[in-house]
Scaffold this motif. Sequence first.
Motif, PDB file in Angstrom:
ATOM      1  N   GLN A  46      19.358  30.257  28.667  1.00 57.93           N
ATOM      2  CA  GLN A  46      20.035  31.301  27.903  1.00 57.93           C
ATOM      3  C   GLN A  46      18.997  32.120  27.146  1.00 57.93           C
ATOM      4  O   GLN A  46      17.934  31.624  26.791  1.00 57.93           O
ATOM      5  CB  GLN A  46      21.028  30.639  26.934  1.00 57.93           C
ATOM      6  CG  GLN A  46      21.987  31.571  26.261  1.00 57.93           C
ATOM      7  CD  GLN A  46      22.882  32.320  27.224  1.00 57.93           C
ATOM      8  OE1 GLN A  46      23.410  31.764  28.167  1.00 57.93           O
ATOM      9  NE2 GLN A  46      23.038  33.590  26.983  1.00 57.93           N
ATOM     10  N   ASN A 129      26.542  33.290  33.686  1.00 57.52           N
ATOM     11  CA  ASN A 129      26.566  33.103  32.241  1.00 57.52           C
ATOM     12  C   ASN A 129      27.943  32.592  31.830  1.00 57.52           C
ATOM     13  O   ASN A 129      28.956  33.144  32.266  1.00 57.52           O
ATOM     14  CB  ASN A 129      26.255  34.429  31.554  1.00 57.52           C
ATOM     15  CG  ASN A 129      25.827  34.288  30.113  1.00 57.52           C
ATOM     16  OD1 ASN A 129      26.244  35.068  29.292  1.00 57.52           O
ATOM     17  ND2 ASN A 129      24.998  33.327  29.807  1.00 57.52           N
ATOM     18  N   HIS A 131      30.154  31.625  28.405  1.00 55.69           N
ATOM     19  CA  HIS A 131      30.248  31.748  26.949  1.00 55.69           C
ATOM     20  C   HIS A 131      31.221  30.712  26.394  1.00 55.69           C
ATOM     21  O   HIS A 131      32.113  30.247  27.106  1.00 55.69           O
ATOM     22  CB  HIS A 131      30.769  33.139  26.573  1.00 55.69           C
ATOM     23  CG  HIS A 131      29.932  34.267  27.097  1.00 55.69           C
ATOM     24  ND1 HIS A 131      29.156  35.054  26.283  1.00 55.69           N
ATOM     25  CD2 HIS A 131      29.753  34.735  28.361  1.00 55.69           C
ATOM     26  CE1 HIS A 131      28.539  35.965  27.013  1.00 55.69           C
ATOM     27  NE2 HIS A 131      28.890  35.796  28.279  1.00 55.69           N
ATOM     28  N   TYR A 135      29.011  29.444  21.137  1.00 56.44           N
ATOM     29  CA  TYR A 135      27.936  30.357  21.538  1.00 56.44           C
ATOM     30  C   TYR A 135      28.575  31.608  22.151  1.00 56.44           C
ATOM     31  O   TYR A 135      28.617  31.768  23.378  1.00 56.44           O
ATOM     32  CB  TYR A 135      27.005  29.701  22.562  1.00 56.44           C
ATOM     33  CG  TYR A 135      26.240  28.511  22.045  1.00 56.44           C
ATOM     34  CD1 TYR A 135      24.997  28.675  21.445  1.00 56.44           C
ATOM     35  CD2 TYR A 135      26.758  27.220  22.170  1.00 56.44           C
ATOM     36  CE1 TYR A 135      24.276  27.583  20.976  1.00 56.44           C
ATOM     37  CE2 TYR A 135      26.051  26.128  21.708  1.00 56.44           C
ATOM     38  CZ  TYR A 135      24.820  26.302  21.106  1.00 56.44           C
ATOM     39  OH  TYR A 135      24.110  25.220  20.656  1.00 56.44           O
ATOM     40  N   ASP A 137      27.615  34.603  22.547  1.00 57.81           N
ATOM     41  CA  ASP A 137      26.746  35.435  23.381  1.00 57.81           C
ATOM     42  C   ASP A 137      26.331  34.732  24.665  1.00 57.81           C
ATOM     43  O   ASP A 137      25.578  35.303  25.459  1.00 57.81           O
ATOM     44  CB  ASP A 137      25.493  35.855  22.597  1.00 57.81           C
ATOM     45  CG  ASP A 137      25.815  36.856  21.497  1.00 57.81           C
ATOM     46  OD1 ASP A 137      26.812  37.590  21.640  1.00 57.81           O
ATOM     47  OD2 ASP A 137      25.065  36.896  20.499  1.00 57.81           O
ATOM     48  N   GLY A 138      26.797  33.516  24.867  1.00 58.88           N
ATOM     49  CA  GLY A 138      26.484  32.740  26.066  1.00 58.88           C
ATOM     50  C   GLY A 138      25.931  31.385  25.708  1.00 58.88           C
ATOM     51  O   GLY A 138      24.957  31.284  24.972  1.00 58.88           O
ATOM     52  N   GLU A 139      26.610  30.342  26.207  1.00 60.56           N
ATOM     53  CA  GLU A 139      26.143  28.978  25.924  1.00 60.56           C
ATOM     54  C   GLU A 139      25.173  28.483  26.982  1.00 60.56           C
ATOM     55  O   GLU A 139      24.161  27.870  26.667  1.00 60.56           O
ATOM     56  CB  GLU A 139      27.322  28.010  25.817  1.00 60.56           C
ATOM     57  CG  GLU A 139      26.897  26.599  25.473  1.00 60.56           C
ATOM     58  CD  GLU A 139      28.006  25.704  24.995  1.00 60.56           C
ATOM     59  OE1 GLU A 139      27.780  24.488  24.922  1.00 60.56           O
ATOM     60  OE2 GLU A 139      29.101  26.200  24.655  1.00 60.56           O
TER      61      GLU A 139
END
Length: 147
Positions: A46, A129, A131, A135, A137-139
């Motif tokens: 990430q 990606n 999310h 997170y 914004d993306g895990e």
Amino acid sequence: MKKSYIILLASALALSTAACSKKDDPSTTTSAESTNLSATITGTQQVPANSSTATGTFVGVYTASTKQLNYSVAFQGLTPTLAHIHVGAPGTKGAVAIPFSSLASPIMGTVTLTAEQADKLLTNNMYVNIHSSAYPDGEVRGDIKKQ
């Protein structure tokens, strides 16, 4: 002379017939027709990296003649709020290219790509990606690569 002409004509006809039958035979399709793709999905990929323990995998096959990507994304250790494929090189962020219609693992689908998307996919410039609320914004992320 006439005999040479007949032999030459027969040879040309034989070569022509062989070339046509080989072209029409589906077993002669080249392996370049399909490209196998994969990604390991983790928090360390990430941008910026995080300490999530969630993991996953992406497996896909891109078929050039149909411009279709068949994919499967399996994951564990998180409850997704969004999931998709982005355009972007490893270590960079990019725009969403392919949204997923489901968030249940495994996420499976088929999508027809544009020429630009296909080029990005085949040059290792796309990533998965996922999310989560922890997170937003993306895990986890997985950079898609040719096998």
